[in-house]
Design a protein around this motif. Sequence first.
Motif, PDB file in Angstrom:
ATOM      1  N   GLU A 208       1.080  -1.330  -0.173  1.00 43.08           N
ATOM      2  CA  GLU A 208       0.208  -0.121   0.079  1.00 43.08           C
ATOM      3  C   GLU A 208       0.857   1.336   0.011  1.00 43.08           C
ATOM      4  N   ARG A 209       0.121   2.308  -0.570  1.00 39.56           N
ATOM      5  CA  ARG A 209       0.926   3.660  -0.451  1.00 39.56           C
ATOM      6  C   ARG A 209      -0.026   4.597  -0.473  1.00 39.56           C
ATOM      7  N   ILE A 210       0.419   5.895  -0.046  1.00 34.57           N
ATOM      8  CA  ILE A 210      -0.307   7.000  -0.150  1.00 34.57           C
ATOM      9  C   ILE A 210      -0.570   7.282  -1.654  1.00 34.57           C
ATOM     10  N   LEU A 211      -1.782   7.446  -2.161  1.00 35.84           N
ATOM     11  CA  LEU A 211      -2.286   7.670  -3.440  1.00 35.84           C
ATOM     12  C   LEU A 211      -1.555   8.803  -4.191  1.00 35.84           C
ATOM     13  N   ASN A 212      -0.767   8.372  -5.338  1.00 34.15           N
ATOM     14  CA  ASN A 212      -0.108   9.391  -5.940  1.00 34.15           C
ATOM     15  C   ASN A 212       0.862  10.190  -5.394  1.00 34.15           C
ATOM     16  N   GLU A 213       1.552   9.630  -4.460  1.00 36.42           N
ATOM     17  CA  GLU A 213       2.868  10.127  -3.552  1.00 36.42           C
ATOM     18  C   GLU A 213       3.852   9.232  -3.475  1.00 36.42           C
ATOM     19  N   LEU A 214       5.187   9.959  -3.731  1.00 40.54           N
ATOM     20  CA  LEU A 214       6.394   9.191  -3.242  1.00 40.54           C
ATOM     21  C   LEU A 214       7.008   9.389  -2.039  1.00 40.54           C
ATOM     22  N   THR A 215       7.628   8.536  -1.558  1.00 42.94           N
ATOM     23  CA  THR A 215       8.218   8.888  -0.280  1.00 42.94           C
ATOM     24  C   THR A 215       9.495   9.446  -0.428  1.00 42.94           C
ATOM     25  N   PRO A 216       9.940   9.953   0.764  1.00 45.41           N
ATOM     26  CA  PRO A 216      11.448  10.639   0.542  1.00 45.41           C
ATOM     27  C   PRO A 216      12.357   9.903   0.101  1.00 45.41           C
ATOM     28  N   ALA A 217      12.590   8.364   0.489  1.00 49.11           N
ATOM     29  CA  ALA A 217      13.498   7.647   0.035  1.00 49.11           C
ATOM     30  C   ALA A 217      13.542   7.367  -1.510  1.00 49.11           C
ATOM     31  N   GLU A 218      12.092   7.393  -1.981  1.00 49.70           N
ATOM     32  CA  GLU A 218      11.920   7.276  -3.550  1.00 49.70           C
ATOM     33  C   GLU A 218      12.400   8.301  -4.330  1.00 49.70           C
ATOM     34  N   ILE A 219      12.054   9.716  -3.505  1.00 52.83           N
ATOM     35  CA  ILE A 219      12.427  10.896  -4.469  1.00 52.83           C
ATOM     36  C   ILE A 219      13.984  11.026  -4.223  1.00 52.83           C
ATOM     37  N   ALA A 220      14.677  10.603  -3.321  1.00 56.91           N
ATOM     38  CA  ALA A 220      16.076  10.433  -3.114  1.00 56.91           C
ATOM     39  C   ALA A 220      16.595   9.501  -4.217  1.00 56.91           C
TER      40      ALA A 220
ATOM     41  N   TRP B 230      10.989  19.522 -11.919  1.00 54.79           N
ATOM     42  CA  TRP B 230      10.347  18.921 -10.685  1.00 54.79           C
ATOM     43  C   TRP B 230      11.319  19.542  -9.603  1.00 54.79           C
ATOM     44  N   VAL B 231      10.678  19.554  -8.283  1.00 52.24           N
ATOM     45  CA  VAL B 231      11.358  19.792  -7.025  1.00 52.24           C
ATOM     46  C   VAL B 231      11.006  18.912  -6.217  1.00 52.24           C
ATOM     47  N   ASN B 232      11.797  17.786  -5.640  1.00 50.79           N
ATOM     48  CA  ASN B 232      11.358  16.842  -4.522  1.00 50.79           C
ATOM     49  C   ASN B 232      10.473  16.027  -5.564  1.00 50.79           C
ATOM     50  N   GLY B 233      10.368  15.695  -6.591  1.00 54.36           N
ATOM     51  CA  GLY B 233       9.486  14.777  -7.326  1.00 54.36           C
ATOM     52  C   GLY B 233       8.107  15.436  -7.828  1.00 54.36           C
ATOM     53  N   GLU B 234       8.118  16.565  -7.570  1.00 49.70           N
ATOM     54  CA  GLU B 234       6.897  17.246  -7.782  1.00 49.70           C
ATOM     55  C   GLU B 234       6.955  18.176  -9.027  1.00 49.70           C
ATOM     56  N   GLN B 235       6.247  18.186 -10.222  1.00 52.86           N
ATOM     57  CA  GLN B 235       6.388  18.995 -11.194  1.00 52.86           C
ATOM     58  C   GLN B 235       5.956  20.600 -10.856  1.00 52.86           C
ATOM     59  N   VAL B 236       6.736  21.536 -10.910  1.00 56.72           N
ATOM     60  CA  VAL B 236       6.483  22.946 -10.522  1.00 56.72           C
ATOM     61  C   VAL B 236       6.629  23.918 -11.964  1.00 56.72           C
ATOM     62  N   THR B 237       7.056  23.451 -13.134  1.00 61.30           N
ATOM     63  CA  THR B 237       7.479  24.146 -14.309  1.00 61.30           C
ATOM     64  C   THR B 237       6.951  23.364 -15.473  1.00 61.30           C
ATOM     65  N   ASP B 238       6.373  24.067 -16.170  1.00 66.76           N
ATOM     66  CA  ASP B 238       5.795  23.523 -17.545  1.00 66.76           C
ATOM     67  C   ASP B 238       5.676  24.577 -18.528  1.00 66.76           C
ATOM     68  N   TRP B 239       6.892  24.917 -19.427  1.00 69.23           N
ATOM     69  CA  TRP B 239       6.757  26.402 -19.869  1.00 69.23           C
ATOM     70  C   TRP B 239       7.399  25.834 -21.510  1.00 69.23           C
ATOM     71  N   THR B 240       6.929  26.677 -22.363  1.00 69.25           N
ATOM     72  CA  THR B 240       7.271  26.483 -23.502  1.00 69.25           C
ATOM     73  C   THR B 240       7.524  27.928 -24.108  1.00 69.25           C
ATOM     74  N   ASP B 241       9.028  27.987 -24.557  1.00 79.89           N
ATOM     75  CA  ASP B 241       9.666  29.422 -25.041  1.00 79.89           C
ATOM     76  C   ASP B 241       9.096  29.662 -26.264  1.00 79.89           C
ATOM     77  N   THR B 242       8.051  30.585 -26.536  1.00 78.83           N
ATOM     78  CA  THR B 242       7.619  31.131 -27.803  1.00 78.83           C
ATOM     79  C   THR B 242       8.262  32.281 -28.451  1.00 78.83           C
ATOM     80  N   ARG B 243       9.386  32.861 -27.636  1.00 83.78           N
ATOM     81  CA  ARG B 243      10.161  33.925 -28.117  1.00 83.78           C
ATOM     82  C   ARG B 243      10.806  33.543 -29.523  1.00 83.78           C
ATOM     83  N   LYS B 244      11.406  34.517 -30.170  1.00 81.09           N
ATOM     84  CA  LYS B 244      12.067  34.362 -31.547  1.00 81.09           C
ATOM     85  C   LYS B 244      13.347  34.024 -31.176  1.00 81.09           C
ATOM     86  N   PRO B 245      13.854  33.071 -32.038  1.00 81.25           N
ATOM     87  CA  PRO B 245      15.267  32.486 -31.649  1.00 81.25           C
ATOM     88  C   PRO B 245      16.365  33.564 -31.529  1.00 81.25           C
ATOM     89  N   SER B 246      17.247  33.280 -30.608  1.00 86.44           N
ATOM     90  CA  SER B 246      18.471  34.042 -30.374  1.00 86.44           C
ATOM     91  C   SER B 246      19.433  33.091 -29.833  1.00 86.44           C
TER      92      SER B 246
END
Length: 413
Positions: A37-49, A355-371
């Motif tokens: 059994e596990r907490i639904l959709n959660e990782l333990t600290p050991a799994e994150i490590a 992701w920070v400690n297994g949790e996604q915190v950023t999801d970004w697409t750079d739509t600027r002109k190439p440089s």
Amino acid sequence: MLRFCVVLLCGLWSCGVLSADRVTCGLVADRAAVGAERILNELTPAEIAEGWIRLFDGSTMFGWKANNDVNWQIVDGVIQADQGEPGLLNTTSEFADYELLCDFRLEKGGNSGIFLRTLPTPKEVTKDCYELNMCDSHPAFPTGSLVGIVKPSEKVTGEEKWMTYRVICQGKKIQVWLDGKPILDFTDDRPEARFRGVIGLQKNAGKAEYRNIFLRPLSTRPLFNGKDLTGWHLVPGSKSRFTVADSEIQVVDGRGFLESEAEFGDFVLQAEAKTNGALLNSGIFFRAMAGTEKDPSNGYELQIHNGYKDNDRTKPADFGTGGIYRRIPARRVVSNDREWTQLTLVATGPHIAAWVNGEQVTDWTDTRKPSENPREGLRTKAGRLSLQGHDPTTDLRFRGLKGAELPPIPAKP
């Protein structure tokens, strides 16, 4: 110069990758094997490590994108769908070599699957993806098959109850376990073999449900040897002091930058970082131009700053750890000062996720002109990594930097 288009994710521990072509179960996989059994959709600290990340946070579709109008929804921590033409709910990030775990439940007589290394909208199931099937009644490729390619070693059932697929994709080899039992071990020597892509959850016929979706990248290589700064150099003009002790890169004072000799384009990166004070500021620059005394850090910056406003972790004070500085803030400040933090960065083309400690915190697409300079526009060209000493108050530690190459996108015929 060593050059990578990299997939850099977590440090691999002794219970993880043993070599480029041999893998043993991690902690999450061990749980799947014994039905623990596990907490639904959660990782333990050991799994994150150990390097696992959550692809599904249990409450939102953050990091996912549907390819049609299927009625995807979240009910009690479960992604589910039962109406609409056949379609996929895809990760927005691409992966190459990885270990994947996913619980699924399919109604009796249903037909769906988990798509591996897939194009967002595959047209040919034997060329554009690997479809790990969930369909006991399929006449040719039933549950456990890679549709159109190979059947499982023995007949299995995958309907009416919660079950767990464990998958290892590594180079040409794909291995599958169902509830801890090995059912498929396939080496794809075809010219059509695929080596990267998104992960897709399918709704085809009948109700399909998914939960506990976790991933750990494989085939990583260390970028820091734990002994000295081989493979790194100080950017001219830096005031920061970078030293090695206890298998850690230690940085004090600033500002200054420690830059990699290697260059990285498409990659997933994982490193651990620790701030040794309150509200300290740092970052990991990537796809950066070679640093000079005048321009030491022209790159994207994965921010490290654990402050937040109004006692609300959804309000980063300065883009937040895991945010892309001056581009997009982290959606939540997950980490704390004076604690080791696991950072995961995935950059493929214009898309960047963290992701920070297994949790996604950023999801970004750079739509600027190439440089050429990421401070001024989109850069997909390979560039340096750079660890930042931000100012005279800097006192940070880094460890566990590892990476693995993301294969190039095949040329269109």
